[in-house]
Design an enzyme around this catalytic site. Structure first.
Site, short mmCIF file in Angstrom:
data_model
loop_
_atom_site.label_atom_id
_atom_site.label_comp_id
_atom_site.label_asym_id
_atom_site.label_seq_id
_atom_site.Cartn_x
_atom_site.Cartn_y
_atom_site.Cartn_z
N HIS B 111 4.38 -0.92 -7.51
CA HIS B 111 5.81 -0.57 -7.52
C HIS B 111 6.36 -1.00 -8.89
O HIS B 111 5.87 -1.98 -9.47
CB HIS B 111 6.48 -1.38 -6.40
N ASP B 188 2.19 -9.05 -4.30
CA ASP B 188 3.39 -8.37 -3.84
C ASP B 188 3.14 -7.93 -2.40
O ASP B 188 2.40 -6.97 -2.16
CB ASP B 188 3.68 -7.17 -4.76
N GLN B 191 5.09 -4.52 1.24
CA GLN B 191 4.70 -3.56 2.27
C GLN B 191 3.71 -4.17 3.25
O GLN B 191 3.45 -3.60 4.31
CB GLN B 191 4.07 -2.31 1.63
N LYS B 214 12.71 -5.04 4.55
CA LYS B 214 11.60 -4.22 5.06
C LYS B 214 10.94 -4.86 6.29
O LYS B 214 10.08 -4.26 6.92
CB LYS B 214 10.55 -3.99 3.97
N CYS B 354 9.42 4.79 -6.79
CA CYS B 354 9.27 3.65 -7.72
C CYS B 354 7.81 3.38 -8.04
O CYS B 354 7.42 2.23 -8.25
CB CYS B 354 9.94 2.39 -7.18
C1 LIG Z 1 5.37 -2.64 -2.93
C2 LIG Z 1 6.81 -2.93 -3.21
N1 LIG Z 1 7.13 -3.90 -4.09
C3 LIG Z 1 8.40 -4.22 -4.35
C4 LIG Z 1 9.45 -3.56 -3.75
C5 LIG Z 1 10.84 -3.95 -4.14
O1 LIG Z 1 11.60 -4.42 -3.10
P1 LIG Z 1 13.13 -4.76 -3.39
O2 LIG Z 1 13.73 -3.48 -3.91
O3 LIG Z 1 13.71 -5.14 -2.08
O4 LIG Z 1 13.17 -5.83 -4.41
C6 LIG Z 1 9.17 -2.54 -2.84
C7 LIG Z 1 10.24 -1.77 -2.16
O5 LIG Z 1 10.96 -0.97 -2.64
C8 LIG Z 1 7.82 -2.22 -2.57
O6 LIG Z 1 7.50 -1.23 -1.72
#
Ligand SMILES: Cc1ncc(COP(=O)(O)O)c(C=O)c1O
Lengths: 150, 398
Positions: B111, B188, B191, B214, B354
């Site tokens: 992401h 990270d 998910q 999430k 993203c």
């Molecule tokens: C794999 C992953 N990392 C990071 C994020 C970022 O999450 P947030 O926007 O809540 O910081 C997301 C979600 O959008 C994600 O799917």
């Protein structure tokens, strides 16, 4: 959203331009080339402008994106190629007003021609950016040419 | 019911999850009956608010099997947690310091939140950013792991589950190699935490981030877990109230973890909501949630395979993937697919999710993504498949 809304969004004219875009492809000569991206969805356009004095002699483009953004580029080139720059800018203004009107602006077919098909898009805030992508790119490229020639 | 009379079919849970009533009620109750600032109020309400906030930390620690509750730091979201790590590493001295010649390794399926902070860090420090590539079937290409993760590697940061391809990565195996060369491992789990039982130690992580919204929690709250030794070595991130031990005009000394990384008034009710959310998930059981996710994903993959011209990006074996399924449909752009589906009450995501580099790897500019969660039913998958058939006829393809 209802089916009527969907049909208002996807007018036949829009789908026609999407399937058979006008003036697509990058051509020479040109005085300015710009690359615009819609960062939320990734739609992209590379667009060239060729001015001959104060006339928009050619607008060529290469783009990837949804039906709305593709059709809008096609309609835009139809409307601006062959016009004087200030006339074309006035059409740009008119289209912008239509898109930003949230569905309350009555489009003028004499000015916008096939562009009136986008009236339904104005009701979908998420799609307005799609419709405006190539118009903004054209304005940017044209401004660059004008600046250089001054 | 949505406009048009269709019931909502919410297939965008990888973007954000819907919230159970208990999360909403817990947050309302907190605001109605226990609202005060934390840690600094010397009155009964203040004690209640602090108690609720800190007990949310206990719940999160239990949810991810953290060895110590003090290793759980509340942030705004996963992005802030990852930026906290990348920024404090840029300021770190000693073993963790990163400089010219050092390498940071990520993957091509990250992401943007786990790409850009590392680009910023390596650019600032003159270090080199490297990454694992992807195989055609959407897995990490580990064939060059021993060359890629080497004695110059200081950090390996990777996603546990891909938000675009759905791939579940062998995090522990990669962590083993990283630790062999003395690198720290950042996971990270944005998910993964919603779908898999998480054990931070078994995963081999030194630092692990996820985001509250999430895991059926509210927005505005995220989590960074870190091994105590690593967190102790990292300098503070933001300066301010709560993160200090003592302040003099010349200089300050800092609180221990977790408060060292929690400057200012934290997202209190959000943390309380997150505590209720992870308790809810634990009560349902993460094993059960994972099994449900695999069943629904398997059913969805079968259904999607019946749609002519549809190509799934990522692994096709439901046991090797999470619940996010990105796909392409010949002749119809993702934006247009999402629009037509929305007219039938079906919410999916269209775009690059993203994860632009991962899309570029597969030569696509954008895709449509359906993502399920513990509340998703087979009937909703049927509605999606029918909706896609309708989309094809609407755009007169095939
Ligand atoms: C794999 C992953 N990392 C990071 C994020 C970022 O999450 P947030 O926007 O809540 O910081 C997301 C979600 O959008 C994600 O799917």
């Amino acid at each position: 959203m209802t089916n009527q809304d969907l049909d208002a969004l996807y007018q036949e004219i829009i789908l026609d331009h999407y399937k058979h875009p006008h003036h697509k492809g990058l051509r020479e000569p040109f005085e300015a080339e710009v690359h615009h991206v819609n960062p939320t969805c990734g739609d992209e356009v590379t667009l060239r402008v060729h001015l001959d004095g104060d006339v928009v002699s050619d607008v060529s483009y290469d783009s990837v994106g949804c039906s709305i953004s593709q059709a809008s580029a096609s309609v835009m080139t139809d409307l601006v190629i062959g016009r004087k720059v200030d006339e074309a800018l006035a059409i740009h203004e008119e289209f912008l007003t239509l898109m930003q009107g949230r569905g309350s602006v009555e489009p003028d077919e004499d000015v916008l021609e096939d562009g009136i098909a986008f009236a339904g898009v104005a009701k979908f805030p998420a799609r307005v950016k799609c419709a405006l992508l190539s118009w903004m790119a054209w304005k940017d490229a044209t401004a660059q040419v004008m600046e250089e020639s001054h | 019911m949505l406009a048009g009379g269709y019931p909502l079919v919410y297939l965008d849970s990888a973007n954000t999850s819907q919230k159970p009533q208990v999360v909403i009620d817990t947050m309302v109750d907190h605001l109605e009956r226990h609202n005060a600032n934390v840690a600094r109020a010397m009155h009964q309400l203040g004690a209640e608010a602090s108690e609720a906030f800190e007990s949310a930390r206990d719940k999160v620690a239990a949810f991810i099997k953290a060895p110590s509750r003090d290793e759980v730091i509340f942030t705004k979201n996963a992005s802030e947690a990852l930026n906290l790590v990348a920024n404090t590493l840029a300021w770190a001295t000693g073993d963790l310091a990163i400089g010219a010649g050092d390498e940071v390794v990520i993957t091509e399926m990250e992401h943007h939140s786990n790409i850009v902070p590392w680009q910023l860090l390596t650019e600032r420090k003159g270090a080199t950013l490297r990454w694992f590539g992807l195989t055609d079937d959407g897995h990490l290409d580990l064939s060059n792991i021993d060359e890629l993760v080497n004695e110059r590697t200081k950090v390996v940061s990777l996603t546990w589950v891909s938000n675009m391809l759905g791939t579940v990565n062998p995090v522990a195996e990669i962590a083993r190699r990283a630790h062999e060369v003395g690198a720290i491992v950042v996971v990270d789990a944005s998910q993964a935490a919603p779908q898999l039982p998480v054990d931070v130690v078994a995963a081999g992580a030194d630092l692990l981030a996820f985001t509250g919204h999430k895991v059926v929690g509210p927005t505005g709250i995220g989590v960074l877990w870190g091994r105590r030794e690593v967190l102790d070595q990292l300098p503070p991130f933001l300066g301010g109230g709560e993160m200090i031990e003592t302040v003099r005009m010349e200089r300050s000394t800092y609180a221990g973890i977790p408060h060292k990384f929690e400057a200012g008034t934290p997202p209190i009710v959000e943390a309380v909501g997150l505590g209720a959310a992870v308790d809810y998930l634990s009560a349902v059981g993460m094993e059960a949630i994972h099994a449900h996710e695999q069943a629904v994903t398997g059913y969805a993959l079968e259904g999607l395979a019946t749609v002519p011209g549809l190509t799934v990006l990522g692994p096709l074996d439901p046991t090797q993937r999470g619940g996010a399924i990105s796909f392409e449909l010949d002749g119809v752009h993702p934006h247009d697919i999402a629009q037509v589906l929305d007219s039938r009450g079906i919410a999916v995501r269209a775009g690059h999710h993203c994860a632009k580099p991962a899309h570029a790897r597969f030569g696509v500019q954008s895709s449509t993504r359906m993502s399920s969660y513990l509340y998703t039913t087979p009937a909703e998958i049927d509605a999606l498949v029918e909706g896609l058939e309708y989309t094809r006829s609407y755009f007169k393809v095939g």
